[in-house]
Design a protein around this motif. Structure first.
Motif, PDB file in Angstrom:
ATOM      1  N   ASP A 134       1.068  -0.927   0.338  1.00 22.64           N
ATOM      2  CA  ASP A 134      -0.200  -0.080   0.443  1.00 22.64           C
ATOM      3  C   ASP A 134       0.964   1.270   0.142  1.00 22.64           C
ATOM      4  O   ASP A 134       0.357   2.117  -0.028  1.00 22.64           O
ATOM      5  N   ARG A 135       1.785   1.153  -0.552  1.00 21.67           N
ATOM      6  CA  ARG A 135       3.017   2.464  -0.243  1.00 21.67           C
ATOM      7  C   ARG A 135       2.399   2.968  -1.460  1.00 21.67           C
ATOM      8  O   ARG A 135       2.634   2.827  -2.518  1.00 21.67           O
ATOM      9  N   ALA A 136       2.707   4.793  -1.287  1.00 21.04           N
ATOM     10  CA  ALA A 136       3.007   5.798  -2.271  1.00 21.04           C
ATOM     11  C   ALA A 136       4.121   6.779  -1.791  1.00 21.04           C
ATOM     12  O   ALA A 136       3.910   7.263  -1.077  1.00 21.04           O
ATOM     13  N   GLU A 137       5.280   5.806  -2.460  1.00 22.32           N
ATOM     14  CA  GLU A 137       6.897   6.684  -2.773  1.00 22.32           C
ATOM     15  C   GLU A 137       5.597   8.025  -3.457  1.00 22.32           C
ATOM     16  O   GLU A 137       5.601   8.204  -4.095  1.00 22.32           O
ATOM     17  N   MET A 138       6.958   8.809  -2.855  1.00 23.11           N
ATOM     18  CA  MET A 138       6.331  10.129  -2.962  1.00 23.11           C
ATOM     19  C   MET A 138       8.252  11.149  -3.400  1.00 23.11           C
ATOM     20  O   MET A 138       8.188  12.324  -2.064  1.00 23.11           O
ATOM     21  N   PRO A 139       9.164  10.904  -4.194  1.00 25.33           N
ATOM     22  CA  PRO A 139      10.699  11.219  -3.672  1.00 25.33           C
ATOM     23  C   PRO A 139       9.983  12.938  -4.264  1.00 25.33           C
ATOM     24  O   PRO A 139      10.909  13.633  -2.911  1.00 25.33           O
ATOM     25  N   SER A 140       9.161  13.562  -4.778  1.00 25.45           N
ATOM     26  CA  SER A 140       9.633  14.807  -4.797  1.00 25.45           C
ATOM     27  C   SER A 140       8.346  15.757  -3.441  1.00 25.45           C
ATOM     28  O   SER A 140       8.556  16.944  -4.230  1.00 25.45           O
ATOM     29  N   GLY A 141       7.622  14.673  -2.918  1.00 25.54           N
ATOM     30  CA  GLY A 141       7.488  15.196  -1.806  1.00 25.54           C
ATOM     31  C   GLY A 141       6.277  15.793  -2.249  1.00 25.54           C
ATOM     32  O   GLY A 141       5.462  15.900  -3.353  1.00 25.54           O
ATOM     33  N   PHE A 142       4.777  15.421  -0.336  1.00 25.54           N
ATOM     34  CA  PHE A 142       3.718  16.218  -1.114  1.00 25.54           C
ATOM     35  C   PHE A 142       3.259  16.753   0.800  1.00 25.54           C
ATOM     36  O   PHE A 142       3.674  16.605   1.281  1.00 25.54           O
ATOM     37  N   SER A 143       2.936  17.716   0.167  1.00 23.83           N
ATOM     38  CA  SER A 143       2.113  18.601   2.084  1.00 23.83           C
ATOM     39  C   SER A 143       0.963  18.086   2.130  1.00 23.83           C
ATOM     40  O   SER A 143      -0.216  18.422   1.615  1.00 23.83           O
ATOM     41  N   PRO A 144       0.419  17.605   3.252  1.00 20.55           N
ATOM     42  CA  PRO A 144      -0.893  17.277   3.250  1.00 20.55           C
ATOM     43  C   PRO A 144      -2.024  18.214   3.235  1.00 20.55           C
ATOM     44  O   PRO A 144      -1.471  19.463   3.933  1.00 20.55           O
ATOM     45  N   ALA A 145      -3.000  18.539   3.060  1.00 22.96           N
ATOM     46  CA  ALA A 145      -4.148  19.158   2.925  1.00 22.96           C
ATOM     47  C   ALA A 145      -5.183  19.140   4.314  1.00 22.96           C
ATOM     48  O   ALA A 145      -5.511  17.760   4.580  1.00 22.96           O
ATOM     49  N   ALA A 146      -5.612  20.298   4.752  1.00 23.38           N
ATOM     50  CA  ALA A 146      -6.735  19.951   5.711  1.00 23.38           C
ATOM     51  C   ALA A 146      -7.438  19.325   4.726  1.00 23.38           C
ATOM     52  O   ALA A 146      -9.021  20.304   3.935  1.00 23.38           O
TER      53      ALA A 146
END
Length: 243
Positions: free
Chosen positions: A147-159
């Motif tokens: 179930d992994r989502a690898e995000m090497p460029s990064g992500f920011s969670p949103a409220a």
């Protein structure tokens, strides 16, 4: 508030090859040292149980478990609880540790699961919590398999909604991956990324539950996240919430 924090430890075996010759070395590491210090500074009475100590130190009865207000599981798979030495090697019948956690929450205890390679389903599905009694307890629906989502460029969670756990934190720093989860219909999804739930809270019986889909430490927990000014307050607030 008394909390049992389990996981976030590992042993690395290395092979060093230098021309014709090679040798091996081993090192032991713990990933949650900074987080544990933050929680203790926040007034939480914390007992830390590294993954390999579950075999000999995890409570063997509900009464023992009830000496805590909440349990945190981070990057430690279901097999660590289900295949204890006495069962795997001596074929003894012992209490199901995950069933004890289920009863603990049903009777008013708190449970937080933090994402990683060996939580929720994890790498190659090896964490395997979807196929345990904790699937009923957690406020999220897990995928089958890896179930992994690898995000090497990064992500920011949103409220996803206003809630005391996430209000006032501003923009989130980038994280480097997460476990793909969906909030159960009766739960509250507080942080999202696209269609995936990053922070979800809910209840089970008389207890409170929470699921944070990314990591509390490297590697998914980026340096930006670890150095975030709200990191101590967020985790302290979340652990206090489930207790």
């Amino acid at each position: 508030m008394k909390v049992l924090f389990i996981g976030e430890s590992w042993i690395v075996h290395m092979i060093h090859t230098k021309g014709y010759d090679s040798f091996t070395s081993t090192k032991y590491e713990e990933g949650a040292t900074y987080l544990l210090n933050c929680l203790r500074k926040g007034g939480i009475d914390l007992t830390y149980m590294p993954s390999h100590e579950v075999q000999v130190r995890f409570p063997q009865s509900l009464e023992e478990l009830k000496t805590y207000d909440a349990i945190v599981l981070s990057d430690v798979g279901a097999n660590t609880f289900l295949l204890q030495n006495s069962t795997f090697y001596q074929m003894q019948v012992v209490p199901n540790a995950l069933e004890l956690i289920r009863q603990f929450v049903a009777e008013g205890g708190g449970l937080l699961m933090v994402g990683g390679y060996l939580t929720f389903m994890g790498i190659e599905g090896k964490a395997n919590y979807k196929n345990t009694v904790l699937a009923e307890v957690l406020p999220v629906v897990m995928e089958n398999g890896d179930d992994r989502a690898e995000m090497p460029s990064g992500f920011s969670p949103a409220a996803a909604r206003s809630h005391p756990l996430v209000d006032g934190l501003g923009d989130w720093p980038k994280l480097l991956g997460y476990n793909r989860l969906k909030a159960k219909p009766e739960a509250e999804e507080l942080l999202s990324h696209g269609d995936d739930a990053i922070l979800t809270v809910g209840t089970f019986g008389a207890g409170k539950t929470a699921a944070f889909a990314s990591d509390c430490s490297p590697h998914w927990g980026s340096l930006e996240f670890m150095e975030w000014e709200h990191y101590p307050a967020f985790w302290t607030r979340l652990v206090q919430y489930i207790g």
